[in-house]
Design an enzyme around this catalytic site. Structure first.
Site, PDB file in Angstrom:
ATOM      1  N   GLU A   1       0.844  -1.190   0.000  1.00 43.44           N
ATOM      2  CA  GLU A   1       0.000   0.000   0.000  1.00 43.44           C
ATOM      3  C   GLU A   1       0.886   1.250   0.000  1.00 43.44           C
ATOM      4  O   GLU A   1       1.868   1.279   0.739  1.00 43.44           O
ATOM      5  CB  GLU A   1      -0.913   0.054   1.234  1.00 43.44           C
ATOM      6  CG  GLU A   1      -2.000   1.102   1.058  1.00 43.44           C
ATOM      7  CD  GLU A   1      -2.969   1.185   2.245  1.00 43.44           C
ATOM      8  OE1 GLU A   1      -4.040   1.757   2.077  1.00 43.44           O
ATOM      9  OE2 GLU A   1      -2.644   0.691   3.317  1.00 43.44           O
TER      10      GLU A   1
ATOM     11  N   MET B   1       0.311  -2.717   8.821  1.00 42.61           N
ATOM     12  CA  MET B   1      -0.343  -2.804   7.509  1.00 42.61           C
ATOM     13  C   MET B   1      -1.295  -3.986   7.486  1.00 42.61           C
ATOM     14  O   MET B   1      -0.918  -5.106   7.820  1.00 42.61           O
ATOM     15  CB  MET B   1       0.723  -2.927   6.414  1.00 42.61           C
ATOM     16  CG  MET B   1       0.164  -3.138   5.019  1.00 42.61           C
ATOM     17  SD  MET B   1      -0.799  -1.693   4.464  1.00 42.61           S
ATOM     18  CE  MET B   1      -1.989  -2.499   3.396  1.00 42.61           C
ATOM     19  N   GLU B   2      -2.526  -3.707   7.033  1.00 42.99           N
ATOM     20  CA  GLU B   2      -3.630  -4.664   7.163  1.00 42.99           C
ATOM     21  C   GLU B   2      -3.685  -5.749   6.098  1.00 42.99           C
ATOM     22  O   GLU B   2      -4.767  -6.280   5.825  1.00 42.99           O
ATOM     23  CB  GLU B   2      -4.938  -3.883   7.136  1.00 42.99           C
ATOM     24  CG  GLU B   2      -5.311  -3.265   5.762  1.00 42.99           C
ATOM     25  CD  GLU B   2      -4.832  -1.829   5.569  1.00 42.99           C
ATOM     26  OE1 GLU B   2      -3.844  -1.439   6.206  1.00 42.99           O
ATOM     27  OE2 GLU B   2      -5.444  -1.131   4.742  1.00 42.99           O
ATOM     28  N   ASN B   3      -2.566  -6.129   5.464  1.00 35.17           N
ATOM     29  CA  ASN B   3      -2.595  -7.155   4.413  1.00 35.17           C
ATOM     30  C   ASN B   3      -3.595  -8.258   4.777  1.00 35.17           C
ATOM     31  O   ASN B   3      -3.634  -8.730   5.903  1.00 35.17           O
ATOM     32  CB  ASN B   3      -1.223  -7.801   4.256  1.00 35.17           C
ATOM     33  CG  ASN B   3      -0.129  -6.779   4.148  1.00 35.17           C
ATOM     34  OD1 ASN B   3      -0.156  -5.945   3.263  1.00 35.17           O
ATOM     35  ND2 ASN B   3       0.814  -6.809   5.083  1.00 35.17           N
TER      36      ASN B   3
ATOM     37  N   GLU C   1      -6.072  -2.597  12.491  1.00 38.32           N
ATOM     38  CA  GLU C   1      -5.732  -3.428  11.317  1.00 38.32           C
ATOM     39  C   GLU C   1      -6.769  -4.532  11.118  1.00 38.32           C
ATOM     40  O   GLU C   1      -7.088  -4.898   9.984  1.00 38.32           O
ATOM     41  CB  GLU C   1      -4.333  -4.031  11.461  1.00 38.32           C
ATOM     42  CG  GLU C   1      -3.203  -3.022  11.663  1.00 38.32           C
ATOM     43  CD  GLU C   1      -3.220  -1.839  10.710  1.00 38.32           C
ATOM     44  OE1 GLU C   1      -3.731  -1.979   9.592  1.00 38.32           O
ATOM     45  OE2 GLU C   1      -2.730  -0.759  11.108  1.00 38.32           O
TER      46      GLU C   1
ATOM     47  N   HIS D   1      -9.842  -3.370   9.396  1.00 33.17           N
ATOM     48  CA  HIS D   1      -9.645  -3.290   7.950  1.00 33.17           C
ATOM     49  C   HIS D   1      -9.990  -4.609   7.247  1.00 33.17           C
ATOM     50  O   HIS D   1     -10.261  -4.600   6.046  1.00 33.17           O
ATOM     51  CB  HIS D   1      -8.179  -3.001   7.625  1.00 33.17           C
ATOM     52  CG  HIS D   1      -7.804  -1.546   7.642  1.00 33.17           C
ATOM     53  ND1 HIS D   1      -8.550  -0.567   7.033  1.00 33.17           N
ATOM     54  CD2 HIS D   1      -6.722  -0.918   8.171  1.00 33.17           C
ATOM     55  CE1 HIS D   1      -7.941   0.609   7.194  1.00 33.17           C
ATOM     56  NE2 HIS D   1      -6.835   0.424   7.885  1.00 33.17           N
TER      57      HIS D   1
END
Ligand code: BES
Ligand code: ZN
Length: 893
Positions: free
Chosen positions: A158, A293-295, A328, A331
Site C-alpha cells: 500500500e 499494515m492490514e494485508n 488493522e 480493515h
C-alpha cells in the site's frame, strides 16, 4: 461468479479513471497516464516468487487470467523497478510485437500484431527485481539470529507498490484472486495471505504453495520470508490466529494475540459478517515504514506496535498495541472485504478503521476510558484542518506519490471524527445496522463515499448525503459563535482558520446544547449561516453563578465554539465546580487554545482558563491541558522572553497539584489511567524545566544504571528520567548522552529504543542535538526510527536542526523517500520556527527541491510558522498579560 463480480466492479469505476481508447495506435499513446485503461482486467493471478536473501534480489513468474472487454491490440498494466524478460511475455500463444516500459508512469504497455479476442485470455511473463532497503515493494529487513546478522524478505504494497514486486493492475478496484507460490530456503518460515496447501522440498530449497485467495486488491497482497517463532489461538468461530515474533520472543506476542482474537469476534458481530479468510497471521517486522499494515490474512507490524512485555513496556505502549491491532483487524472488513473504489475514498478505509478500533478497545478495556481518549484524534484532525493548506477528506489524487501523501490526519482523524459525529446524530443502533448492510452489499467489491451515504439514507431515512457531503467534500470546519441575547442564544457559523481569516465554507452542523445540566439538552441542525435558539424554558431554572451553556455536548461534532464573555465565564465556573463531562472539559480547553492561536481571544484569557483546571486529576483531561501548556510555553519563549520564565512557573504550578498526587512511585492497585497520568505529568514538568522533577529524574536514573530492574524507575517513568538527564547534558558534560546511547545499543526492545531516541535530541545544547541527528545517518538507527529523533528536537536546537537538514538534504531524500518519512523531516525541522523571515528562508531553500511526496507537508509547515509569527505579534500587544501572570502566580491553591 467471477465475471459477474467483475461487471459489478466495472460499474463502480470512477469517472476519472483513464478512458483511453482501446483502439490506440502505438504504446506511446499510453504515456503520461497515471490511471490504467479498463478494456482489459485481471481475474486471477498465478504468481511464483523466488527471493534470494543473500544477494537481495528476486525473480518471479506471473500469469494473469485477463478479461478483454473491448477490441484492442494492447494490454496496459503497472510495473516499476522490475526487469521484465521481454522474450518471456505471452498472451495465450502470442508474443508482443511492441513492449514499452514507461518508468515515470510506472506502466508496462504490450502491443500485439493482432486484435485480442474478447473474453478471457492468459498473460504470462518472467521478471527480476531487487529486494530493496526502502521498506516498500518487496524489501529486505535485517535481524539478528544467534548473534549473526540476517536478512528477511517482506512486502509493503500500500498504496501503489505491488507493481515493484510483480507486473499487475495495481489499482484497488481491479480485484482478482491470487494464487501464490514461493521458492525459499527450506529452513525459513514463509507466509502469505492464505494458508499453505502443499510444500515440497528439493535440496536446500522448498516450494510452498498457498491456497487461492478470494477477490482482493493488489495492495493487500503480502509475503514474509524469514526466521520466526509463533504462538497460536483461535476465535469462537474457529479461525486460527497466530502472532509471529523473532525467535524466542513469543511471550511478547501474547497481549496482541489476545486483543486480536477478541477483536475478530467483536467485528464479526458488529459487521454481522464472518471473518472472510481461513486464517489470520500477525507478524512483527524489524524494519517497517508505517505502524502496521492490514494485508489480508497476514498483517504486518513494526515491533513496537505489536509486542508487549509486562516488564519492559509502558501503559501507553500497551494502548498503542491494542489500538493498532484493532485498527488493522477492522480493515479486514472495512478495506479488505469492502475496498475503496479509488484512493480519493481512502478515508473510508482509514477513518472507519480508526473509529471502529476505539469501539473494539472500549469494549475490551472499558477502564481505559477510550472514547474520551478518542478526542486526541479529533484534536489532531481539528488542528490540521484549520490550515488553509489542508485538503478535503475526499480529494483528487492521481500519481502514486500523491496517494501516499494523503495518509494524514485528515483521512484518519477527521475521517474518524465525522463518523463519530454521524453516529451520534443517527444513533448507535441504526448506524451499526446500516454499516452491516453496506458491508454485505459491497463485499468482495469496491465502494465510494456516496455508496455508503446511500445505504445509510435508505436504512435510516435521514438526509445523510446532504449532511455529510458538507464535511467530506469541503476542507475545513466551522467555528460557531455563540452569543446570549436575553432569552435567545444567537448562533453564527464561519470557517475556522488558524491564521485568523475566515474561509468561505458552510456546513450542515449537527448542534447540541445543554444548559446547567446534561438533562436539559437540545439537538438540531444548523443549516444556514445563522440561527437562534430559544433558551427560555432552559434558563428559567438557572440563575447567576450556576448558569452555563455547553454547546457540542461531549465534542461529538467536528467544530469549535466561541462563546461570548458571559457564556465563557459561566463555563469557567462550571469547570471549577466540576459540573462538566471530561469530554466537554477537553473541548473547552482545546477550542480556547485554537482561538488564541488564531488571535480570536487573548493569551491572557487562555491562561485564566487553564487556571480553572488546576484541581483536575483525570488523565484524559490533563493530557490536553499539558499539551496546551507546552505549546504556550514554546510560544511565550519567542513572544515575550522577559515574561517567559514567569509563564513557565505558572504552567508548572498548574500541573504540580496533580503531579504531587501521583508522585514518582507506582501505587498498589492504581488504575491504568493513573499510570498514564504519572508519565504524562513527569514528562511535562521536565520539559517545562521544573528543577525538582529534573533532579529526581536524574537521581532515579542513576539507581536504574546500577540495577536495570529497580522498581524506582519502571518503564512508564523512564522517558521522563531520560529527558531529565538530557536537560543537563552539554558538550563539556556529555556522560548522560553516552550512557543513554549505551543503553540504546544494548537493548533489543524497540519501545525502549524509541524512548531513548526521542530523548537524545531533546538536549538544550545544539551540538548534542546535531550529534543525535547524525546518529540517524549511521547503522545504529534503523531508517524506520528516524522520526523518533525528529520528534524530540529541543526548541534550543531548532536552528541547528534546520542547518543540519540543509546540509544533509540529498542524502535524506534518498534514504527516506516515502511520503510520510520525508514529510516528518520537513515538518519537524520547519514547524518550530516562528518568524516570517524564517518562513521566507525555508521557502527559498525548497523552491528548487520540492517534490509531490512532501509538497503539502512543506506548505503546511510554512503556514504554521506564519501563524506562530502572527500570534506572537498579537501576544506582544496584550496589555494585561504580565499583570495576569503575576496575579495567577501569587494565587494560593
Ligand atoms: N493502511 C495503513 C498502513 C499504511 C499507512 C500504508 C500509510 C501505506 C501508507 C494501516 O492500516 C494504518 O493505518 N496504520 C497506522 C496505525 C493505526 C493504529 C492508525 C499506522 O501505520 O500508523
Ligand atoms: Zn489503517
Amino acid at each position: 461468479g467471477e465475471v459477474a463480480a467483475l461487471a459489478k466492479s466495472a460499474v463502480a469505476f470512477d469517472p476519472s479513471a483513464s478512458d483511453l481508447p482501446a483502439m490506440a495506435e502505438s504504446p506511446e499513446q499510453f504515456r503520461g497516464q497515471s490511471r490504467l485503461p479498463r478494456f482489459a482486467e485481471p481475474l486471477r493471478y498465478d504468481l511464483v516468487l523466488r527471493p534470494d536473501l543473500a544477494a537481495c534480489t528476486f525473480s518471479g513468474s506471473a500469469s494473469a487470467a485477463v478479461a478483454v472487454s473491448s477490441p484492442t491490440r494492447f494490454l496496459v498494466l503497472n510495473a516499476a523497478e522490475l526487469a521484465v524478460d521481454r522474450s518471456s511475455i505471452r498472451f495465450q500463444d502470442w508474443a508482443p510485437t511492441e513492449v514499452a516500459q514507461f518508468e515515470e508512469d510506472e506502466i508496462l504497455v504490450l502491443g500485439f500484431d493482432r486484435e485480442l479476442p474478447l473474453g478471457e485470455g492468459v498473460l504470462a511473463m518472467d521478471f527480476t527485481g531487487t529486494l530493496n532497503d526502502q521498506m516498500r515493494g518487496f524489501y529486505r529487513s535485517k535481524y539478528e539470529y544467534n548473534g549473526e546478522a540476517r536478512n528477511m524478505a517482506v512486502t509493503q504494497f500500500e498504496a501503489a507498490d505491488a507493481r515493484r514486486c510483480f507486473p499487475c493492475w495495481d489499482e484497488p478496484a481491479f480485484k482478482a484472486k491470487f494464487k501464490i507460490t514461493l521458492e525459499v530456503p527450506a529452513e525459513l518460515v514463509a507466509l502469505s495471505n492464505m494458508p499453505v496447501v502443499k510444500e515440497t522440498v528439493c535440496g536446500p530449497l522448498k516450494t510452498v504453495y498457498y491456497e487461492e485467495s478470494p477477490l482482493m486488491s493488489t495492495y493487500l497482497v503480502a509475503i514474509v520470508v524469514g526466521l520466526f517463532d509463533y504462538i497460536e489461538s483461535s476465535t469462537l468461530e474457529g479461525t486460527k490466529v497466530r502472532v509471529y515474533t523473532q525467535v524466542g520472543k513469543t511471550s511478547q506476542g501474547k497481549f496482541a494475540l489476545d486483543v486480536g482474537v477478541k477483536s475478530l469476534d467483536l467485528f464479526k458481530d458488529y459487521f454481522a459478517t464472518p471473518y472472510p479468510l481461513p486464517k489470520l497471521d500477525m507478524i512483527a517486522i524489524p524494519d517497517f515504514a508505517a505502524g502496521a499494515m492490514e494485508n489480508y490474512g497476514l498483517v504486518t507490524y513494526r515491533e513496537s506496535a505489536l509486542l508487549y512485555d509486562e516488564q519492559l513496556s509502558s501503559a501507553s505502549n500497551k494502548q498503542q498495541v491494542a489500538i493498532t491491532v484493532a485498527h488493522e483487524l477492522a480493515h479486514q472488513w472495512f478495506g479488505n472485504l469492502v475496498t475503496m473504489e479509488w484512493w480519493t475514498h481512502l478515508w473510508l478505509n482509514e477513518g472507519f478503521a480508526s473509529w471502529v478500533s476505539y469501539l473494539a478497545v472500549e469494549s475490551i478495556f472499558p477502564e481505559w476510558n477510550n472514547w474520551t481518549q478518542f478526542l486526541d484524534e479529533t484534536t489532531s484532525g481539528l488542528r490540521l484542518d484549520a490550515l488553509a493548506e489542508s485538503h478535503p477528506i475526499e480529494v483528487d489524487v492521481n500519481h502514486a506519490s500523491e496517494i501516499d501523501a494523503i495518509f494524514d490526519s485528515i483521512s484518519y482523524d477527521k475521517g474518524a471524527s465525522v463518523i463519530r459525529m454521524l453516529q451520534s446524530y443517527l444513533g448507535a443502533e441504526r448506524f451499526q445496522k446500516a454499516l452491516a448492510s453496506y458491508i454485505k452489499k459491497y463485499a468482495y467489491s469496491n465502494a465510494k463515499t456516496e455508496d455508503l451515504w446511500a445505504v445509510l439514507e435508505e436504512e435510516t431515512g435521514e438526509p445523510v448525503k446532504d449532511l455529510m457531503t458538507t464535511w467530506t467534500k469541503q476542507q475545513g470546519y466551522p467555528v460557531i459563535y455563540a452569543k446570549l441575547n436575553g432569552q435567545d442564544l444567537e448562533l453564527e457559523q464561519a470557517q475556522f482558520l488558524s491564521d485568523g481569516s475566515s474561509g468561505p465554507g458552510m456546513w450542515i452542523v449537527p448542534m447540541t446544547a445543554c444548559c446547567g445540566s446534561y438533562d436539559l439538552n437540545k439537538k438540531f441542525l444548523l443549516k444556514g449561516k445563522t440561527d437562534t435558539m430559544h433558551i427560555k424554558d432552559f434558563a428559567a431554572s438557572q440563575s447567576g453563578q450556576n448558569f452555563w451553556i455547553k454547546l457540542n455536548i461531549d465534542q461529538n461534532g467536528f467544530y469549535r465554539v466561541k462563546y461570548d464573555d458571559e457564556l465563557a465565564a459561566g463555563l469557567e465556573n462550571a469547570i471549577k465546580a466540576k459540573k462538566l463531562s471530561l469530554m466537554d472539559m477537553i473541548g473547552i480547553v482545546e477550542d480556547s487554545y485554537a482561538l488564541s492561536v488564531a488571535c480570536k481571544q487573548t493569551l491572557t484569557s487562555l491562561l485564566r482558563l487553564l487556571n480553572a483546571y488546576r484541581h483536575e486529576s483525570d488523565y484524559t483531561v490533563l493530557s490536553h491541558v499539558t499539551s496546551v501548556c507546552l505549546s504556550v510555553n514554546k510560544i511565550s519563549t519567542d513572544a515575550n522572553p522577559d515574561l517567559s520564565s514567569d509563564i513557565k512557573q505558572l504552567l508548572i504550578k498548574l500541573l504540580l497539584l496533580a503531579a504531587k498526587r501521583v508522585g514518582w512511585d507506582p501505587k498498589d492497585g492504581e488504575s491504568h489511567l493513573d499510570v498514564m497520568l504519572r508519565s504524562l505529568l513527569l514528562i511535562a514538568l521536565v520539559k517545562l524545566g521544573h528543577d525538582e522533577t529534573i533532579k529526581e529524574g536524574i537521581r532515579r536514573f542513576h539507581i536504574f544504571l546500577e540495577d536495570r530492574k529497580t522498581p524506582l524507575l519502571p518503564p512508564d517513568n523512564r522517558k521522563a528520567a531520560y529527558l531529565a538527564v538530557m536537560r543537563t547534558v552539554s558538550t563539556s558534560n556529555r556522560t548522560g548522552y553516552d550512557v543513554l546511547l549505551k543503553i540504546y545499543k544494548e537493548t533489543s526492545e524497540a519501545q525502549e529504543k524509541s524512548r531513548i531516541l526521542g530523548s537524545l535530541s531533546s538536549c538544550p545544547d545544539k551540538d548534542i542535538v546535531v550529534q543525535a541527528l547524525n546518529l540517524m545517518l549511521t547503522d545504529e538507527v534503523r531508517n524506520q526510527d528516524a522520526f523518533y529523533v525528529l520528534g524530540g528536537i529541543s526548541l534550543e536546537g531548532r536552528e541547528a536542526a534546520w542547518a543540519w537538514l540543509k546540509d544533509n538534504w540529498d542524502h535524506v531524500v534518498k534514504t527516506w523517500p516515502s511520503s510520510s518519512l520525508i514529510s516528518d523531516f520537513v515538518n519537524s525541522t520547519v514547524s518550530p520556527f516562528t518568524s516570517e523571515e524564517k518562513a521566507a528562508e525555508v521557502s527559498e531553500f525548497f523552491a528548487t527541491r520540492v517534490k509531490p511526496s512532501f509538497e503539502r507537508a512543506l506548505k503546511q509547515s510554512l503556514e504554521r510558522v506564519r501563524i506562530s509569527a502572527r500570534w506572537i505579534d498579537s501576544i506582544k500587544s496584550e496589555p494585561s498579560l504580565a499583570q495576569t501572570v503575576q496575579q495567577l502566580l501569587l494565587q494560593e491553591f
